[in-house]
Design a protein around this motif. Structure first.
Motif, short mmCIF file in Angstrom:
data_model
loop_
_atom_site.label_atom_id
_atom_site.label_comp_id
_atom_site.label_asym_id
_atom_site.label_seq_id
_atom_site.Cartn_x
_atom_site.Cartn_y
_atom_site.Cartn_z
N VAL A 49 -8.41 10.01 0.25
CA VAL A 49 -9.02 8.54 0.26
C VAL A 49 -10.50 8.77 -0.70
CG1 VAL A 49 -9.84 6.69 1.50
CG2 VAL A 49 -7.88 7.75 2.30
N VAL A 66 -3.43 2.88 1.87
CA VAL A 66 -4.39 2.60 0.79
C VAL A 66 -3.86 1.64 -0.25
CG1 VAL A 66 -5.79 4.73 1.37
CG2 VAL A 66 -4.08 4.73 -0.45
N ARG A 67 -4.55 1.02 -0.72
CA ARG A 67 -4.26 0.37 -2.13
C ARG A 67 -5.53 0.69 -3.14
NH1 ARG A 67 -4.00 -5.55 0.04
NH2 ARG A 67 -5.69 -5.78 -1.67
N ASP A 68 -5.25 0.55 -4.28
CA ASP A 68 -6.01 1.13 -5.46
C ASP A 68 -6.92 -0.16 -6.34
OD1 ASP A 68 -5.49 3.76 -4.93
OD2 ASP A 68 -3.62 3.61 -6.29
N ASP A 69 -6.94 -1.22 -5.63
CA ASP A 69 -7.81 -2.31 -6.02
C ASP A 69 -8.90 -2.02 -6.59
OD1 ASP A 69 -5.46 -3.13 -4.70
OD2 ASP A 69 -6.19 -5.04 -4.51
N GLY A 84 0.79 -1.13 0.00
CA GLY A 84 -0.02 -0.01 0.09
C GLY A 84 0.85 1.24 0.02
N GLN A 101 -11.21 2.54 -2.77
CA GLN A 101 -9.87 2.08 -2.51
C GLN A 101 -10.18 1.03 -1.00
OE1 GLN A 101 -8.25 6.01 -1.80
NE2 GLN A 101 -6.75 5.67 -3.43
N VAL A 120 -10.05 0.36 -8.19
CA VAL A 120 -10.64 2.00 -8.51
C VAL A 120 -10.08 2.42 -9.63
CG1 VAL A 120 -10.25 4.32 -7.44
CG2 VAL A 120 -10.30 2.12 -5.95
N THR A 173 -12.68 -2.22 2.45
CA THR A 173 -12.85 -1.17 1.41
C THR A 173 -13.95 -0.03 1.82
OG1 THR A 173 -13.28 -3.54 0.11
CG2 THR A 173 -14.30 -1.46 -0.83
#
Length: 237
Positions: free
Chosen positions: A170, A220-223, A162, A174, A225, A184
């Motif tokens: 945010v 955070v991660r952008d999976d 992340g 995300q 998005v 999520t």
């Protein structure tokens, strides 16, 4: 009693077994010398490996091999207050799970072929059959030994990395790291902060909403998005 420690500095969650758990690359714990330690070890290993996404076949092999190693360590003739150390680690690049069981006893265990009428003595035979490789090492300081085994688990994968951003950056969709787990983000809204300035309230897919100062750093991660280009932002008019 089982004392458990986890690596990587993640904030632990409480699992159904009452032990502190997280999703690190290794877990270590210590066992008292009693019969309950073997089933307790299996339960802890099951919880850890399930969190790592290990397949059912690999999980069963690890539980069996680890049970045999712990059983052998508990049978070593040492003072009753000497505990047994256990370490479970995953090697993401090699797709291997490493098991280590340490005790204060001397000598090196050897594989032997018990007679047909013998009811025991097959522990290391099972470990040898299940493991990709195994061995014995002296413990640091020269007190006791560590018996280790590595089992193949090609289905384990690295947890995506992340990045840190201010809470105000945010956006919905995300994944945010909260209490040691990924959640999520469903909704994002702002309101006045009690200490002054702006607060951000994140509605999550599980658990209560997260309310933090707008400048608070979050991982955070952008999976899943869409990127700015996919959303049509910043494209020439």
């Amino acid at each position: 009693m089982v004392r458990l420690a986890v690596s990587m500095g993640l904030r632990p969650r409480v699992d159904p077994l009452g032990a502190a758990m997280a999703a690190p690359n290794e877990v270590t714990f210590r066992l008292t010398r009693c019969r309950r330690s073997v089933p307790r070890t299996r339960a802890l290993a099951h919880a850890v490996l399930s969190g790592w996404g290990v397949s059912q076949d690999a999980l069963e092999s690890v539980e069996l091999a680890l049970s045999e190693l712990v059983t052998n360590a508990l049978r070593v003739r040492v003072p009753s207050d000497r505990q047994v150390g256990v370490r479970i680690a995953r090697c993401l690049e090699g797709g291997l799970l490493r098991l280590e069981v340490s005790d204060a006893g001397s000598g090196r265990p050897e594989v032997r072929a018990p007679g047909d009428e013998e009811t025991g003595g097959r522990g290391l035979l099972l470990v040898e059959a299940l493991a990709h490789r195994w061995g014995v090492e002296e413990r640091t300081g020269g007190i006791g030994k560590t018996v280790w085994a590595e089992l193949k688990a090609p289905d384990i994968v690295a947890e995506p990395d992340g990045r840190e951003v201010a809470a105000v950056m945010v956006r919905p969709g995300q994944l945010v790291r909260v209490w040691g787990e990924w959640r999520t983000v469903r909704t994002v809204r702002t309101e006045s902060h009690a200490a002054g300035g702006l607060a951000v309230v994140l509605g999550l897919d599980e658990g209560p909403a997260l309310r933090v100062h707008a400048a608070e750093p979050l991982t955070v991660r952008d999976d899943g998005v869409p990127s700015a280009r996919e959303r049509g932002e910043g494209t020439p008019g």
